[in-house]
Design a protein around this motif. Structure first.
Motif, mmCIF file in Angstrom:
data_model
loop_
_atom_site.group_PDB
_atom_site.id
_atom_site.type_symbol
_atom_site.label_atom_id
_atom_site.label_comp_id
_atom_site.label_asym_id
_atom_site.label_seq_id
_atom_site.Cartn_x
_atom_site.Cartn_y
_atom_site.Cartn_z
ATOM 1 N N GLU A 83 0.748 -1.487 -0.077
ATOM 2 C CA GLU A 83 -0.393 -0.418 -0.603
ATOM 3 C C GLU A 83 0.772 1.247 -0.542
ATOM 4 O OE1 GLU A 83 -2.178 -0.261 3.220
ATOM 5 O OE2 GLU A 83 -3.944 -1.877 2.776
ATOM 6 N N ALA A 84 2.140 1.399 0.584
ATOM 7 C CA ALA A 84 2.728 2.245 0.390
ATOM 8 C C ALA A 84 3.500 2.499 -0.345
ATOM 9 C CB ALA A 84 3.783 2.320 1.610
ATOM 10 N N TYR A 85 4.199 1.739 -1.124
ATOM 11 C CA TYR A 85 4.623 1.932 -2.471
ATOM 12 C C TYR A 85 3.608 2.018 -3.760
ATOM 13 C CZ TYR A 85 8.968 -0.120 -0.556
ATOM 14 O OH TYR A 85 9.954 -0.730 0.791
ATOM 15 N N GLN A 86 2.583 1.948 -3.661
ATOM 16 C CA GLN A 86 1.009 2.268 -4.089
ATOM 17 C C GLN A 86 0.694 3.619 -4.015
ATOM 18 O OE1 GLN A 86 -1.564 -0.546 -3.922
ATOM 19 N NE2 GLN A 86 -0.569 -2.174 -5.165
ATOM 20 N N TYR A 87 0.450 3.921 -2.774
ATOM 21 C CA TYR A 87 0.094 5.532 -2.431
ATOM 22 C C TYR A 87 1.393 5.818 -3.247
ATOM 23 C CZ TYR A 87 -0.583 9.838 -0.116
ATOM 24 O OH TYR A 87 -0.624 11.307 0.260
ATOM 25 N N ILE A 88 2.957 6.152 -2.967
ATOM 26 C CA ILE A 88 3.910 6.948 -3.243
ATOM 27 C C ILE A 88 4.169 7.180 -5.016
ATOM 28 C CG2 ILE A 88 6.424 6.870 -3.312
ATOM 29 C CD1 ILE A 88 6.520 6.005 -0.864
#
Length: 313
Positions: A83-88
């Motif tokens: 989720e963190a990488y998808q958000y960034i």
């Protein structure tokens, strides 16, 4: 048929490999063995101290919000999430910022290596007039600098504000890197250069055909120093870059962290937002990954170039 000899056997009849093995065995005293074991344990522990923070950053960026809330140090997340990488990576300007940082890093490193090597080669020659004064002025900048405001005024008067050149030209030559490269050039035997001049090489020909091939270790080391500096450009971008389209990756990732923290505080604005902690860890990993990928290719030159270049002052 076998041949036997009588009498003592001299050292000359024993193979040199056997003699060296026997000598090494005799040198392995209990104290040396204990030192080797302690040294291996200490170096292993030191390596773990250096590696574990990177593992923690990567694992925390892949961990779930619940695990981050209950665990302060994670080496292997129980449940993986991107989720963190998808958000960034969902930020539309992330790839543009990566391109800006790549251009600044590659272009700045090449320009810095060219200018630093040419200047170091010229000032490594004892017959150059004014050599001592110029070397003193360069080393003087390592101890005293003009400061932020005078540097900003110089960049502004040169018309470099809001230009990528403002991230390269003011720091094109680093005094410390210059001293290392100059010392390396001074260690090259002058007889090699004289033989090239006798064969008809010009001064630039000597530098290109003789000096540079012998200085690959030093150049790779200095190039790594410059590349890391340009990739981590932060303060200069804040001072000189006004347009968000020209932000390097470090500035953009800082903005992502700030926005994510604010959105995380106001959960009514979006449906699902990764926790700010995982975004911070993902940001750190993304910003560090390119240098981690490049370093293994120049690591074999690193120690040799740094040590040889610092033998002479």
């Amino acid at each position: 048929m076998s041949i036997t000899t009588s009498g003592p056997v001299s050292d000359e009849t024993i193979p040199i490999q056997v003699r060296r093995a026997n000598r090494n065995k005799s040198l392995l005293t209990p104290g040396r063995r204990a030192f080797g074991v302690i040294n291996a344990i200490f170096l292993t522990a030191f390596a773990l101290v250096c590696v574990l923070p990177f593992i923690n950053v990567l694992a925390s960026s892949l961990a779930t919000p619940g695990e981050l809330a209950t665990s302060s140090f994670i080496l292997w997340p129980r449940t993986f999430t991107l989720e963190a990488y998808q958000y960034i990576l969902s930020t539309p300007t992330i790839f543009r910022a990566l391109g800006v940082s790549t251009i600044v890093t590659v272009g700045g490193t090449l320009i810095s290596l060219i200018l630093t090597s040419l200047m170091a080669y010229a000032l490594s020659k004892k017959h150059l007039k004014g050599r001592r004064l110029i070397n003193f002025l360069v080393v003087f900048t390592m101890l005293f600098s003009g400061g932020m405001i005078p540097t900003f005024l110089v960049v502004k008067n040169l018309g470099l504000i809001d230009s990528l050149w403002s991230l390269i030209i003011p720091v094109a030559i680093n005094a410390f890197n210059f001293v290392i490269m100059r010392s390396f050039f001074q260690a090259i035997p002058e007889s090699l250069e004289e033989s090239a001049r006798i064969d008809g090489c010009s001064e630039l020909g000597v530098f290109w055909r003789i000096v540079l091939p012998l200085s690959l270790a030093s150049i790779a080391t200095i190039g790594l120093f410059y590349a890391v500096y340009y990739w981590n450009t932060y303060q200069s971008a804040i001072l000189y870059i006004n347009s968000s389209e020209k932000w390097p990756i470090q500035i953009l990732l800082r903005q992502i962290v700030i926005v994510a923290s604010g959105m995380n505080a106001d959960e009514t604005s979006v449906d699902v937002v990764p926790p700010a902690q995982s975004i911070r860890m993902a940001v750190i990993f993304i910003a560090t990954l390119p240098m981690l990928v490049v370093y293994p290719f120049v690591q074999r030159f690193f120690v040799k170039g740094a040590l040889i270049g610092s033998v002479k002052g």
